[in-house]
Structure formats: structure tokens, C-alpha cells
Design a protein around this motif. Structure first.
Motif, PDB file in Angstrom:
ATOM      1  N   HIS A  92       0.834  -1.206   0.000  1.00 25.88           N
ATOM      2  CA  HIS A  92       0.000   0.000   0.000  1.00 25.88           C
ATOM      3  C   HIS A  92       0.869   1.256   0.000  1.00 25.88           C
ATOM      4  O   HIS A  92       0.582   2.216  -0.727  1.00 25.88           O
ATOM      5  N   ALA A  93       1.931   1.236   0.811  1.00 26.15           N
ATOM      6  CA  ALA A  93       2.847   2.375   0.840  1.00 26.15           C
ATOM      7  C   ALA A  93       3.560   2.533  -0.503  1.00 26.15           C
ATOM      8  O   ALA A  93       3.721   3.647  -1.003  1.00 26.15           O
ATOM      9  N   LYS A  94       3.957   1.409  -1.093  1.00 25.28           N
ATOM     10  CA  LYS A  94       4.631   1.451  -2.397  1.00 25.28           C
ATOM     11  C   LYS A  94       3.704   2.031  -3.446  1.00 25.28           C
ATOM     12  O   LYS A  94       4.103   2.893  -4.238  1.00 25.28           O
ATOM     13  N   ILE A  95       2.465   1.585  -3.469  1.00 27.59           N
ATOM     14  CA  ILE A  95       1.498   2.085  -4.455  1.00 27.59           C
ATOM     15  C   ILE A  95       1.273   3.585  -4.262  1.00 27.59           C
ATOM     16  O   ILE A  95       1.191   4.335  -5.244  1.00 27.59           O
ATOM     17  N   LEU A 111      12.064   7.109  -5.379  1.00 27.99           N
ATOM     18  CA  LEU A 111      12.488   5.785  -5.838  1.00 27.99           C
ATOM     19  C   LEU A 111      13.238   5.032  -4.742  1.00 27.99           C
ATOM     20  O   LEU A 111      13.025   3.830  -4.571  1.00 27.99           O
ATOM     21  N   LEU A 112      14.078   5.715  -3.997  1.00 22.46           N
ATOM     22  CA  LEU A 112      14.783   5.066  -2.882  1.00 22.46           C
ATOM     23  C   LEU A 112      13.789   4.486  -1.881  1.00 22.46           C
ATOM     24  O   LEU A 112      13.958   3.359  -1.404  1.00 22.46           O
ATOM     25  N   ALA A 113      12.764   5.243  -1.570  1.00 22.22           N
ATOM     26  CA  ALA A 113      11.749   4.759  -0.628  1.00 22.22           C
ATOM     27  C   ALA A 113      11.001   3.557  -1.202  1.00 22.22           C
ATOM     28  O   ALA A 113      10.735   2.579  -0.493  1.00 22.22           O
ATOM     29  N   ILE A 114      10.681   3.603  -2.486  1.00 19.87           N
ATOM     30  CA  ILE A 114       9.979   2.484  -3.123  1.00 19.87           C
ATOM     31  C   ILE A 114      10.837   1.227  -3.093  1.00 19.87           C
ATOM     32  O   ILE A 114      10.359   0.147  -2.731  1.00 19.87           O
ATOM     33  N   VAL A 115      12.099   1.360  -3.464  1.00 22.20           N
ATOM     34  CA  VAL A 115      12.987   0.196  -3.476  1.00 22.20           C
ATOM     35  C   VAL A 115      13.132  -0.369  -2.063  1.00 22.20           C
ATOM     36  O   VAL A 115      13.086  -1.587  -1.865  1.00 22.20           O
ATOM     37  N   TYR A 116      13.265   0.495  -1.069  1.00 25.32           N
ATOM     38  CA  TYR A 116      13.360   0.025   0.314  1.00 25.32           C
ATOM     39  C   TYR A 116      12.112  -0.770   0.698  1.00 25.32           C
ATOM     40  O   TYR A 116      12.217  -1.848   1.297  1.00 25.32           O
ATOM     41  N   LEU A 117      10.946  -0.251   0.364  1.00 25.05           N
ATOM     42  CA  LEU A 117       9.698  -0.941   0.708  1.00 25.05           C
ATOM     43  C   LEU A 117       9.623  -2.318   0.053  1.00 25.05           C
ATOM     44  O   LEU A 117       9.201  -3.294   0.680  1.00 25.05           O
ATOM     45  N   VAL A 118      10.035  -2.408  -1.201  1.00 21.56           N
ATOM     46  CA  VAL A 118       9.954  -3.680  -1.935  1.00 21.56           C
ATOM     47  C   VAL A 118      10.960  -4.683  -1.398  1.00 21.56           C
ATOM     48  O   VAL A 118      10.645  -5.872  -1.243  1.00 21.56           O
ATOM     49  N   VAL A 119      12.162  -4.234  -1.087  1.00 20.76           N
ATOM     50  CA  VAL A 119      13.210  -5.146  -0.641  1.00 20.76           C
ATOM     51  C   VAL A 119      13.033  -5.540   0.824  1.00 20.76           C
ATOM     52  O   VAL A 119      13.084  -6.711   1.173  1.00 20.76           O
ATOM     53  N   ALA A 120      12.789  -4.557   1.696  1.00 20.01           N
ATOM     54  CA  ALA A 120      12.735  -4.837   3.136  1.00 20.01           C
ATOM     55  C   ALA A 120      11.352  -5.300   3.602  1.00 20.01           C
ATOM     56  O   ALA A 120      11.261  -5.981   4.616  1.00 20.01           O
ATOM     57  N   LYS A 121      10.305  -4.892   2.889  1.00 23.46           N
ATOM     58  CA  LYS A 121       8.929  -5.207   3.308  1.00 23.46           C
ATOM     59  C   LYS A 121       8.771  -4.985   4.820  1.00 23.46           C
ATOM     60  O   LYS A 121       8.487  -5.914   5.579  1.00 23.46           O
ATOM     61  N   PRO A 122       8.964  -3.729   5.264  1.00 25.00           N
ATOM     62  CA  PRO A 122       9.021  -3.456   6.703  1.00 25.00           C
ATOM     63  C   PRO A 122       7.700  -3.652   7.449  1.00 25.00           C
ATOM     64  O   PRO A 122       7.690  -3.750   8.666  1.00 25.00           O
ATOM     65  N   PHE A 123       6.608  -3.706   6.730  1.00 29.96           N
ATOM     66  CA  PHE A 123       5.308  -3.926   7.386  1.00 29.96           C
ATOM     67  C   PHE A 123       4.337  -4.563   6.430  1.00 29.96           C
ATOM     68  O   PHE A 123       4.572  -4.717   5.285  1.00 29.96           O
TER      69      PHE A 123
END
Length: 140
Positions: A82-85, A128-140
């Protein structure tokens, strides 16, 4: 195997779209700096920008389709999605805004200063940095 193919295609088309997100504002910087150059230079930059903008639409559409397949068929889900979208929607808004600036310039309208456009050109990197972090780390 199908999952890996769809995921790979999604990544490739996202990369292609991001290239347009990064380069279209750079073309706008060149248009703003070419205000006193011959019309041929500005016309060439406008042509490049228009073609790139259309290409970006196609790449976003394909990335979107493969992203939907990942979500609906392979059931990729989670709060991180949801955050990525939300961040992708921000990036899409930026891309569409850049396209409107290009269209305004092609119609003879004024652009922001080259310095302002350069600063705005850096914003997608952070998104983009935030998106990549969300996809790789899946923090929540």
C-alpha cells in the motif's frame, strides 16, 4: 516459473518508465536553457520530449499490467505494498506534471527557471529510494 517471468517483466518495464521519469525533466531543463537558442534547437528538444513522454506512457502501462498480475494472480500483498502504491502514485503525478510542462512549453508557455527544474529533477530519486526500500525490506 511464471511468477519469476512476470516479476522480471514488471521490473524491466518499471526501469524503462523510471528512465523517462528521470530524463523528461532534464529535457525541460535544456528547453529552459535554450530560450535564446535558435528555434531548431527548441523544436528538436520538444520532439525528443514528446516522444519520450509517449514512450513513458507505454512503459508505465506495461509495468502496471504486470504489477496487477503479481498482485491479483500471485497474491503479492502487505502493508508495504500500500505504501509502495502510494509512492508510485506520487511518482506518476510528477511524471504527468512534467508532461504538462512540456506541453505548455510546446504551446509557447513559460517554464520555471532552469535552476528550479534542476532541483525538481532530483525529487524522484528520493521517492524511488523509498519504493525500493519498501519492496526489498517489506518493513510492514
Amino acid at each position: 516459473m511464471a511468477y519469476l517471468i512476470v516479476k522480471s517483466l514488471h521490473i524491466v518495464f518499471v526501469i524503462a518508465w523510471m528512465a523517462t521519469v528521470f530524463y523528461l525533466p532534464r529535457i525541460l531543463v535544456n528547453v529552459a536553457e535554450a530560450a535564446e537558442d535558435p528555434v531548431v534547437v527548441r523544436d528538436r528538444l520538444h520532439l525528443m520530449g514528446r516522444r519520450l513522454y509517449r514512450f513513458g506512457h507505454s512503459m508505465f502501462g506495461l509495468a502496471f499490467v504486470f504489477g496487477l498480475v503479481l498482485w491479483l494472480y500471485f497474491h503479492i500483498a502487505g502493508g508495504w505494498l500500500h505504501a509502495k502504491i502510494a509512492l508510485v502514485v506520487v511518482m506518476l503525478g510528477y511524471y504527468l506534471w512534467s508532461g504538462r510542462l512540456l506541453k505548455r512549453s510546446m504551446a509557447g508557455g513559460a517554464l520555471p527557471t532552469a535552476k528550479t527544474l534542476r532541483l525538481l529533477n532530483e525529487l524522484p530519486v528520493f521517492v524511488l529510494l523509498a519504493i525500493v526500500y519498501l519492496v526489498v525490506a517489506k518493513p510492514f
